[in-house]
Write a protein that holds these residues in place. Structure first.
Motif, short mmCIF file in Angstrom:
data_model
loop_
_atom_site.label_atom_id
_atom_site.label_comp_id
_atom_site.label_asym_id
_atom_site.label_seq_id
_atom_site.Cartn_x
_atom_site.Cartn_y
_atom_site.Cartn_z
N VAL A 29 0.84 -1.19 0.00
CA VAL A 29 0.00 0.00 0.00
C VAL A 29 0.88 1.24 0.00
O VAL A 29 1.88 1.31 0.73
CB VAL A 29 -0.93 0.00 1.24
N HIS A 30 0.53 2.22 -0.83
CA HIS A 30 1.27 3.49 -0.86
C HIS A 30 1.38 4.02 0.57
O HIS A 30 0.39 4.03 1.32
CB HIS A 30 0.53 4.48 -1.75
N PRO A 31 2.56 4.49 0.97
CA PRO A 31 2.76 4.91 2.38
C PRO A 31 1.86 6.05 2.84
O PRO A 31 1.71 6.25 4.05
CB PRO A 31 4.24 5.31 2.42
N ASP A 32 1.27 6.78 1.92
CA ASP A 32 0.40 7.90 2.32
C ASP A 32 -1.07 7.53 2.43
O ASP A 32 -1.89 8.36 2.85
CB ASP A 32 0.54 9.06 1.32
N ILE A 33 -1.44 6.31 2.04
CA ILE A 33 -2.86 5.93 2.02
C ILE A 33 -3.46 5.89 3.43
O ILE A 33 -4.49 6.52 3.70
CB ILE A 33 -3.07 4.58 1.31
N TYR A 34 -2.83 5.16 4.33
CA TYR A 34 -3.39 5.06 5.69
C TYR A 34 -3.39 6.42 6.40
O TYR A 34 -4.39 6.78 7.04
CB TYR A 34 -2.64 4.01 6.51
N PRO A 35 -2.31 7.21 6.31
CA PRO A 35 -2.36 8.55 6.90
C PRO A 35 -3.47 9.42 6.32
O PRO A 35 -4.11 10.19 7.05
CB PRO A 35 -0.98 9.13 6.58
N LEU A 36 -3.73 9.28 5.01
CA LEU A 36 -4.81 10.03 4.38
C LEU A 36 -6.16 9.67 4.99
O LEU A 36 -6.95 10.55 5.36
CB LEU A 36 -4.83 9.77 2.88
N LEU A 37 -6.44 8.37 5.09
CA LEU A 37 -7.72 7.93 5.64
C LEU A 37 -7.88 8.38 7.09
O LEU A 37 -8.96 8.82 7.49
CB LEU A 37 -7.84 6.41 5.53
N CYS A 38 -6.82 8.27 7.85
CA CYS A 38 -6.88 8.69 9.26
C CYS A 38 -7.13 10.19 9.37
O CYS A 38 -7.92 10.64 10.21
CB CYS A 38 -5.59 8.32 9.98
N ASP A 39 -6.46 10.96 8.52
CA ASP A 39 -6.63 12.42 8.53
C ASP A 39 -8.07 12.79 8.17
O ASP A 39 -8.69 13.64 8.82
CB ASP A 39 -5.65 13.05 7.55
N LEU A 40 -8.62 12.15 7.15
CA LEU A 40 -9.99 12.43 6.73
C LEU A 40 -10.98 12.10 7.83
O LEU A 40 -11.94 12.85 8.07
CB LEU A 40 -10.33 11.66 5.46
N ARG A 41 -10.76 11.00 8.52
CA ARG A 41 -11.65 10.62 9.62
C ARG A 41 -11.57 11.64 10.75
O ARG A 41 -12.60 12.03 11.33
CB ARG A 41 -11.27 9.23 10.15
#
Length: 223
Positions: A94-106
């Motif tokens: 998984v692209h390293p920014d995907i999980y941080p993106l989802l967490c930030d959006l939440r």
């Protein structure tokens, strides 16, 4: 006003490239089927697989029957496990920014959904992945009987999130004409490029959609 972000799965949140793929060539060889016959029948089953009408084991047995190939239960199981193992690898790359993106959006209060054309075996991997705890809803073709780019599946996603389609951003690589479907349903579509820019095959142009080169560009759109 944007209240929700709806994501495609393959080549948007995860990718099938950059690691081993269990291709039709490999599957047909393991089953002892002629490649041309296997490929034609396998591709012909895609819609039924995506709409949940047929599972992986039933698909393999159907193809072997049509090609008059005698395969053991162990042979079928071997192919199924190999496909599941290689598909599961998508969730390890998984692209390293995907999980941080989802967490930030939440954290910002946006509702999140995954909207995917996928088969029953892929659903098991998705629901056992980290994504299951990071999104509010998963709207999956094999569970709903609906496929992108049908407008009904986008509207279903919005309804599950309890928002209107015009309050949703849709992020996808553009496969299955999904961006056009999202636009027609009233969502604001953007094309995810972070995986497909690395693919060896030429990029299919889809004019009229803003390209996002990296996952965190989604945050700039919302701003």
């Amino acid at each position: 006003m944007v209240r929700a972000v709806v994501f495609d799965l393959f080549e948007t949140l995860v990718t099938e490239w950059g690691h081993e793929k269990y291709t039709k060539r490999k599957m047909s060889a393991d089953l002892g089927c002629p490649l041309d016959g296997f490929a034609k029948l396998w591709e012909g089953l895609h819609e039924d697989q995506y709409r949940g009408r047929i599972g992986l084991e039933e698909s393999l047995r159907y193809i072997c029957g049509k090609l008059s190939v005698d395969v053991s239960d162990e042979g079928i199981e071997h192919v199924m496990q190999k496909r599941i193992r290689t598909k599961s690898a998508c969730f390890d790359h998984v692209h390293p920014d995907i999980y941080p993106l989802l967490c930030d959006l939440r954290e910002r209060g946006y509702k999140l959904a995954i909207l995917s054309n996928c088969s029953q075996d892929e659903v098991l991997m998705l629901k056992n992945s980290k994504f299951a705890s990071l999104v509010d809803e998963m709207v999956l073709s094999c569970e709903t009987g609906l496929c992108k780019p049908q407008g009904e599946i986008y509207r279903l996603a919005a309804n599950k999130l309890r928002v209107k389609c015009d309050e949703c951003i849709f992020i996808g690589d553009g496969g299955s004409e999904e961006l056009y479907g999202a636009k027609q349903a009233g969502m604001q579509p953007y094309r995810a490029m972070w995986y497909i820019l690395k693919m060896p095959s030429p990029i299919k142009e889809q004019p009229g959609f803003i390209r996002l080169k990296k996952p965190l560009d989604v945050l700039d759109i919302i701003k």
